[in-house]
Design an enzyme around this catalytic site. Sequence first.
Site, PDB file in Angstrom:
ATOM      1  N   TYR A 157       0.725  -1.608  -0.119  1.00 22.36           N
ATOM      2  CA  TYR A 157      -0.254  -0.241   0.093  1.00 22.36           C
ATOM      3  C   TYR A 157       0.827   1.362  -0.312  1.00 22.36           C
ATOM      4  CZ  TYR A 157      -3.575  -3.361   1.674  1.00 22.36           C
ATOM      5  OH  TYR A 157      -4.168  -4.255   1.764  1.00 22.36           O
TER       6      TYR A 157
ATOM      7  N   HIS B 127      -6.086   1.753  -1.335  1.00 19.43           N
ATOM      8  CA  HIS B 127      -6.180   0.317  -1.898  1.00 19.43           C
ATOM      9  C   HIS B 127      -4.413  -0.378  -1.918  1.00 19.43           C
ATOM     10  CE1 HIS B 127     -10.396  -0.325  -2.285  1.00 19.43           C
ATOM     11  NE2 HIS B 127     -10.801   1.171  -2.870  1.00 19.43           N
TER      12      HIS B 127
ATOM     13  N   LYS C  48      -4.561  -4.803 -10.203  1.00 19.76           N
ATOM     14  CA  LYS C  48      -3.294  -4.628  -9.152  1.00 19.76           C
ATOM     15  C   LYS C  48      -1.910  -4.859 -10.314  1.00 19.76           C
ATOM     16  CE  LYS C  48      -5.603  -5.001  -4.901  1.00 19.76           C
ATOM     17  NZ  LYS C  48      -5.776  -4.172  -5.196  1.00 19.76           N
TER      18      LYS C  48
END
Length: 316
Positions: free
Chosen positions: A253, A261, A292
């Site tokens: 993070y 997020h 991601k």
Amino acid sequence: MIDINPVMILIHLTDGKGFVWNVDDARMIREEHRLVGNLVGALVRKPRQNLRLGLPLQLLPEETRLLVEIGAASLVRHSLNEKDHSEDDDSSMDRAKSPSSTDDQDTLQTEVEVYEEYIEDSYKEQRKLALAEKRRTLEILSDRIAERRAKRRQQRGDVDETPMESSSTGPIKELQHLEETFYFPEETMMVHLPTARPSLGVVQEVDVCQASPDWPYAGQPEHEMRFKVFKDLWQRGYFLTSGNKFGGDFLVYPGDPMRYHAHFITICFPYNKEIPMSDLVTAGRLGTNVKKTVLLCSPNQEGAVTYTSLQWSGMQ
């Protein structure tokens, strides 16, 4: 018993896992050291709920080791008596894991008796306070209660009254025997939730550099690899949590996970070893599905970490 710096965070080992029981220590770990951990405590009556969890704070092995290495925490274990850590052979470790001697049983019995006595004293004190509050409330409302009762009797035409009951004002009969009639169920008593672990038996400091039943990670290649990656990313200013739910080693993070997020999913691989193509495809699809970036992390012997990012570009 050992002398431990009271300012230092205490991480208590249980079955190879590190737990923090002190609320101030848990806050310090997050605010000052940028480590998150995972709250695992639940209410006794609702052990399966997972929406509002509390202490203890369970730490990853990498978080535990990092706190010890930077001098912010001490790793400790608890045993029932001095004999459990008078020697480091297998027999002493077995005794520490499964206390079965007479001394151990006596110690446990004593702890149970002390706790039960504490609960009983707490109940008596709370009943006394509740009784005083009940008496105070009745005294304030006694005139109003007596007046309303007198009016109801007059409406029913009830003339068979005692002198005290016939008065529109004055003490009510509930106050006369309140001590004997007052009922305070044990289920309603308040229970004190400790913000620190009480001392149970003898405390022994555990060496994070030596493998033991309490700390089995020292020297394990996988742990050493994960720790180098974890420490390097932490030193770069990132917050990290476990990446199990996304199929990786860590989630990375840019700030506190309460506000951001995760940007990266890290997957650790040994340095200078081939990565199967199937693993690369799996990691790429994983990152695409959860939006991601996947980081393939490989630390060398000196601790330097090589990062390779995977992003799905699609068909051209």
